[in-house]
Design a protein around this motif. Structure first.
Motif, PDB file in Angstrom:
ATOM      1  N   VAL A   1       2.124  10.844   8.160  1.00  0.00           N
ATOM      2  CA  VAL A   1       1.009  10.854   7.210  1.00  0.00           C
ATOM      3  C   VAL A   1       0.946   9.499   6.505  1.00  0.00           C
ATOM      4  N   TYR A   2      -0.230   8.866   6.578  1.00  0.00           N
ATOM      5  CA  TYR A   2      -0.438   7.594   5.880  1.00  0.00           C
ATOM      6  C   TYR A   2      -1.924   7.443   5.595  1.00  0.00           C
ATOM      7  N   GLU A   3      -2.225   7.061   4.368  1.00  0.00           N
ATOM      8  CA  GLU A   3      -3.611   6.881   3.943  1.00  0.00           C
ATOM      9  C   GLU A   3      -4.429   8.161   4.174  1.00  0.00           C
ATOM     10  N   GLU A   4      -3.816   9.303   3.824  1.00  0.00           N
ATOM     11  CA  GLU A   4      -4.456  10.622   3.908  1.00  0.00           C
ATOM     12  C   GLU A   4      -4.922  10.970   5.326  1.00  0.00           C
ATOM     13  N   ARG A   5      -4.121  10.549   6.286  1.00  0.00           N
ATOM     14  CA  ARG A   5      -4.448  10.836   7.681  1.00  0.00           C
ATOM     15  C   ARG A   5      -3.171  11.167   8.442  1.00  0.00           C
TER      16      ARG A   5
ATOM     17  N   LYS B   1       0.808  -1.219   0.000  1.00  0.00           N
ATOM     18  CA  LYS B   1       0.000   0.000   0.000  1.00  0.00           C
ATOM     19  C   LYS B   1       0.841   1.270   0.000  1.00  0.00           C
ATOM     20  N   GLY B   2       2.136   1.116  -0.015  1.00  0.00           N
ATOM     21  CA  GLY B   2       3.002   2.286   0.004  1.00  0.00           C
ATOM     22  C   GLY B   2       3.613   2.529   1.375  1.00  0.00           C
ATOM     23  N   VAL B   3       4.476   3.527   1.441  1.00  0.00           N
ATOM     24  CA  VAL B   3       5.246   3.830   2.651  1.00  0.00           C
ATOM     25  C   VAL B   3       4.722   5.119   3.281  1.00  0.00           C
ATOM     26  N   PRO B   4       4.541   5.148   4.604  1.00  0.00           N
ATOM     27  CA  PRO B   4       4.139   6.397   5.267  1.00  0.00           C
ATOM     28  C   PRO B   4       5.198   7.487   5.117  1.00  0.00           C
ATOM     29  N   LYS B   5       4.736   8.727   5.033  1.00  0.00           N
ATOM     30  CA  LYS B   5       5.630   9.881   5.078  1.00  0.00           C
ATOM     31  C   LYS B   5       5.680  10.407   6.512  1.00  0.00           C
ATOM     32  N   VAL B   6       6.870  10.828   6.903  1.00  0.00           N
ATOM     33  CA  VAL B   6       7.042  11.397   8.239  1.00  0.00           C
ATOM     34  C   VAL B   6       7.763  12.734   8.071  1.00  0.00           C
TER      35      VAL B   6
ATOM     36  N   TRP C   1      -1.099  10.920  11.894  1.00  0.00           N
ATOM     37  CA  TRP C   1      -1.021  10.003  13.034  1.00  0.00           C
ATOM     38  C   TRP C   1      -0.130  10.624  14.100  1.00  0.00           C
ATOM     39  N   LYS C   2      -0.586  10.549  15.347  1.00  0.00           N
ATOM     40  CA  LYS C   2       0.129  11.210  16.437  1.00  0.00           C
ATOM     41  C   LYS C   2       1.437  10.523  16.797  1.00  0.00           C
ATOM     42  N   SER C   3       1.513   9.223  16.556  1.00  0.00           N
ATOM     43  CA  SER C   3       2.719   8.483  16.937  1.00  0.00           C
ATOM     44  C   SER C   3       2.836   7.223  16.106  1.00  0.00           C
ATOM     45  N   GLY C   4       4.024   6.642  16.139  1.00  0.00           N
ATOM     46  CA  GLY C   4       4.226   5.372  15.468  1.00  0.00           C
ATOM     47  C   GLY C   4       3.394   4.270  16.080  1.00  0.00           C
ATOM     48  N   ASP C   5       3.198   4.330  17.392  1.00  0.00           N
ATOM     49  CA  ASP C   5       2.382   3.310  18.058  1.00  0.00           C
ATOM     50  C   ASP C   5       0.942   3.361  17.565  1.00  0.00           C
ATOM     51  N   GLU C   6       0.405   4.570  17.417  1.00  0.00           N
ATOM     52  CA  GLU C   6      -0.960   4.708  16.920  1.00  0.00           C
ATOM     53  C   GLU C   6      -1.071   4.161  15.495  1.00  0.00           C
ATOM     54  N   LEU C   7      -0.076   4.459  14.668  1.00  0.00           N
ATOM     55  CA  LEU C   7      -0.084   3.971  13.287  1.00  0.00           C
ATOM     56  C   LEU C   7       0.009   2.451  13.246  1.00  0.00           C
ATOM     57  N   LYS C   8       0.894   1.879  14.047  1.00  0.00           N
ATOM     58  CA  LYS C   8       1.092   0.424  14.046  1.00  0.00           C
ATOM     59  C   LYS C   8      -0.152  -0.314  14.548  1.00  0.00           C
ATOM     60  N   LYS C   9      -0.831   0.283  15.487  1.00  0.00           N
ATOM     61  CA  LYS C   9      -2.040  -0.356  16.016  1.00  0.00           C
ATOM     62  C   LYS C   9      -3.089  -0.514  14.927  1.00  0.00           C
ATOM     63  N   GLU C  10      -3.176   0.496  14.056  1.00  0.00           N
ATOM     64  CA  GLU C  10      -4.158   0.460  12.979  1.00  0.00           C
ATOM     65  C   GLU C  10      -3.655  -0.320  11.767  1.00  0.00           C
ATOM     66  N   HIS C  11      -2.322  -0.303  11.562  1.00  0.00           N
ATOM     67  CA  HIS C  11      -1.717  -0.975  10.401  1.00  0.00           C
ATOM     68  C   HIS C  11      -0.549  -1.842  10.878  1.00  0.00           C
ATOM     69  N   PRO C  12      -0.837  -2.954  11.527  1.00  0.00           N
ATOM     70  CA  PRO C  12       0.222  -3.779  12.132  1.00  0.00           C
ATOM     71  C   PRO C  12       1.176  -4.403  11.119  1.00  0.00           C
ATOM     72  N   GLY C  13       0.786  -4.467   9.862  1.00  0.00           N
ATOM     73  CA  GLY C  13       1.644  -5.092   8.861  1.00  0.00           C
ATOM     74  C   GLY C  13       2.735  -4.192   8.312  1.00  0.00           C
ATOM     75  N   LEU C  14       2.738  -2.918   8.671  1.00  0.00           N
ATOM     76  CA  LEU C  14       3.758  -2.004   8.164  1.00  0.00           C
ATOM     77  C   LEU C  14       5.140  -2.410   8.673  1.00  0.00           C
ATOM     78  N   ALA C  15       6.088  -2.496   7.750  1.00  0.00           N
ATOM     79  CA  ALA C  15       7.420  -2.970   8.121  1.00  0.00           C
ATOM     80  C   ALA C  15       8.353  -1.860   8.581  1.00  0.00           C
ATOM     81  N   CYS C  16       8.031  -0.602   8.265  1.00  0.00           N
ATOM     82  CA  CYS C  16       8.968   0.481   8.589  1.00  0.00           C
ATOM     83  C   CYS C  16       8.688   1.062   9.969  1.00  0.00           C
ATOM     84  N   LEU C  17       9.667   1.810  10.478  1.00  0.00           N
ATOM     85  CA  LEU C  17       9.627   2.352  11.832  1.00  0.00           C
ATOM     86  C   LEU C  17       9.263   3.834  11.823  1.00  0.00           C
ATOM     87  N   THR C  18       8.513   4.254  12.847  1.00  0.00           N
ATOM     88  CA  THR C  18       8.237   5.673  13.074  1.00  0.00           C
ATOM     89  C   THR C  18       8.293   5.945  14.575  1.00  0.00           C
TER      90      THR C  18
END
Length: 574
Positions: A551-555, A512-517, A557-574
């Protein structure tokens, strides 16, 4: 002193002994082993004891009685490639020994620029490969104080007060002081130590290739001196053990009027706007702007080092200076930023996150996923793909993650990784044939890897590293427009502009692509545009109109933990 010109038919008064001194240099893009500049090169020899110090960049050809080695005749350096020299309002001369061609400063011009080669200047000493340029410098002048002391002889550098900030001898002497110093010596021993070099001759795994840089030159390449204008910052910003707790690290080379130096200034400004930590700027050119001062930039430390060798056989890309800067920075926790980047609000979190993930158990640097999933399809001539992934449509057990962008973060635990791969490249070593999960990977000559980014990716794959940042170096400054148009009323929605889209996906790592930080920006190549963006970002941030950085999926995210909780399959770190 009277100096004959190239034809020997005229004489000029070159300098007044009371007022001037001539400093010898080979220009900002190269220095070779025939250089007559005196540069101290401490030697670490048998048993780890400090050997007699060798003076001069001609160290490989010193008298063997001084403890140095004489290179075989076929290892003699080739003629240097053309280099450009730029001097503020000063005379330049071209030649060698007692035969010189004068290029006087142009009346009314702030700079005197010369390309030092027989294609642009007279061949006044036919057959002499030692021809070079020299610049006239007034001791005590602003230019003299801003000049790279590693291009002066040792006595001049010391009299100027440019203290030694990094060297093989310093690393060796401190190796037992603590974990960081032990890691520093482990990283640099193979680059510095003649004892290590002698042992390597007995082990085929460490066989050096034809493009190796000899140990005496490598020792010189790990020397740096502090800029005399920044000695107070240098002393204040580091700890008593000589290490920086946290630091941004960058590098530059070129005259103050160059685009790269102007870009570097905007990077420095951004650190002062949005970070609490120092920035270490390594200069590999002739001099830095006289407008850079401790008063203007209290978080800046300028460190000077000699350029890479310019001889064709051992020449390396300018960008390998990035790896030299990392090894000489003495930063316990650091983020490397290129001059075409800038730092944005919230970026200091990179330091705490890096210390969380780079440790004794995982001792590799972290780099962001690239905006392109490079493969052999894009780089068919690249020599590393047959070893790591000859066909991206099939399993590639040697490639452990998507191609990374060369903007590393690290702690001292990762220093040995950098040192190993710089050593392998500078010694032109070869990786052996291996078999992994039934895949037969051919050998690879490390010296054939042309750029720092290529080398770091190869090193991470080779050592089975698996962690990378999400895109924390946003690919273009214009993407920040999406954040500049945000208001608190938008909440977590990001819908305005290309800055809200994901980095392009791929079939292997990020479907699905890579999040921007938005912690740093990349490709900030227009200094005036960058300056405008920095002021706009600064204003919005002060007014509380700056959203969360992820920024991921046009949203947002306050933290990497919040992003990972919603998208646990993401391989990259934030």
């Amino acid at each position: 002193n009277l100096i004959l010109n190239a034809t020997g038919v005229a004489a000029i008064l070159w300098w007044s002994v009371a007022s001037f001194r001539l400093h010898n240099l080979h220009g900002p893009s190269g220095i070779n082993s025939e250089d007559v500049m005196e540069v101290e090169a401490p030697r670490v020899g048998k048993g780890g004891k400090g050997q007699p110090k060798v003076r001069g960049a001609k160290a490989p050809h010193q008298d063997p009685a001084e403890g140095s080695k004489v290179l075989p005749k076929d290892d003699a350096p080739s003629a240097p490639a053309p280099v450009a020299v730029t001097l503020p309002k000063g005379d330049i001369r071209w030649g060698n020994e007692e035969t010189w061609h004068l290029i006087p400063a142009k009346p009314g011009s702030d700079m005197n620029t010369v390309t030092c080669s027989i294609q642009h200047l007279p061949d006044n000493v036919p057959g002499d490969d030692g021809k070079h340029c020299q610049c006239l410098v007034t001791p005590g002048s602003d230019f003299h104080r801003a000049m790279n002391p590693m291009l002066m002889d040792e006595a001049d550098a010391n009299s100027l007060g440019a203290e030694l900030a990094a060297s093989c001898q310093l690393f060796f002497d401190a190796r037992k002081h603590g974990a960081a110093d032990a890691a520093q010596w482990l990283a640099t021993e193979g680059l510095c130590s003649e004892a290590w070099e002698e042992k390597a001759l007995l082990n085929r795994s460490f066989k050096a290739g034809s493009r190796q840089i000899n140990v005496e030159t490598r020792q010189q390449l790990l020397r740096a001196r502090v800029d005399v204008r920044f000695k107070t910052n240098w002393a204040r910003l580091r700890d008593t053990d000589g290490w920086y707790r946290k630091a941004w690290v960058s590098y530059v080379g070129g005259p103050p009027t160059s685009q790269f130096v102007k870009m570097a200034e905007e990077l420095i400004k951004s650190v002062h706007y949005f970070s609490e930590h120092p920035i270490l700027m390594f200069n590999f050119g002739l001099f830095t702007p006289k407008t850079w001062s401790e008063e203007r930039f209290p978080q800046l430390v300028i460190l000077h080092a000699a350029p890479l060798p310019n001889e064709p056989r051992i020449r390396r890309s300018f960008n390998f200076n990035k790896l030299r800067a990392i090894l000489m920075s003495r930063a316990l926790n650091a983020v490397e930023v290129d001059v075409d980047q800038f730092v944005a609000p919230g970026a200091d979190v990179l330091f705490s996150l890096t210390s969380k993930w780079v440790n004794k158990e995982y001792s590799f640097p972290l780099m962001p996923a690239h905006f392109l999933d490079w493969s052999i399809k894009d780089q068919p001539a690249a020599p590393w793909w047959p070893r790591y992934c000859p066909d991206p449509e099939k399993p590639c057990p040697m490639q452990t993650m998507r191609w990374c962008h060369a903007h590393p973060t690290w702690t001292h635990w990762a220093l040995p990784f950098f040192g190993r791969w710089v050593r392998r490249h500078f010694r032109d070593e070869r990786l052996p044939n291996v078999t992994v999960k039934g895949f037969h990977a051919p050998g690879l000559k490390v010296g054939d890897i042309n750029e720092d980014e290529d080398l770091l990716n190869v090193g991470l794959w080779e050592e089975r590293a698996t962690k990378q940042w999400c895109k924390m170096d946003v690919p273009a400054t214009v993407e920040f427009d999406s954040l500049l148009s945000w208001t608190p009323a938008h909440g977590h929605r990001c819908t305005n502009g290309i800055g809200c889209t994901n980095i392009g996906g791929d079939n292997r790592w990020y479907k699905k692509g890579v999040p921007k930080v938005y912690w740093t920006a990349h490709h900030a190549i227009d200094p005036e545009q960058t300056a405008t963006y920095l002021e706009r970002i600064r204003k919005h941030h002060k007014e509380g109109k700056w959203p969360a950085a992820i920024v991921y999926e046009e949203r947002f995210w306050k933290s990497g933990d919040e992003l990972k909780k919603e998208h646990p399959g993401l391989a990259c770190l934030t």
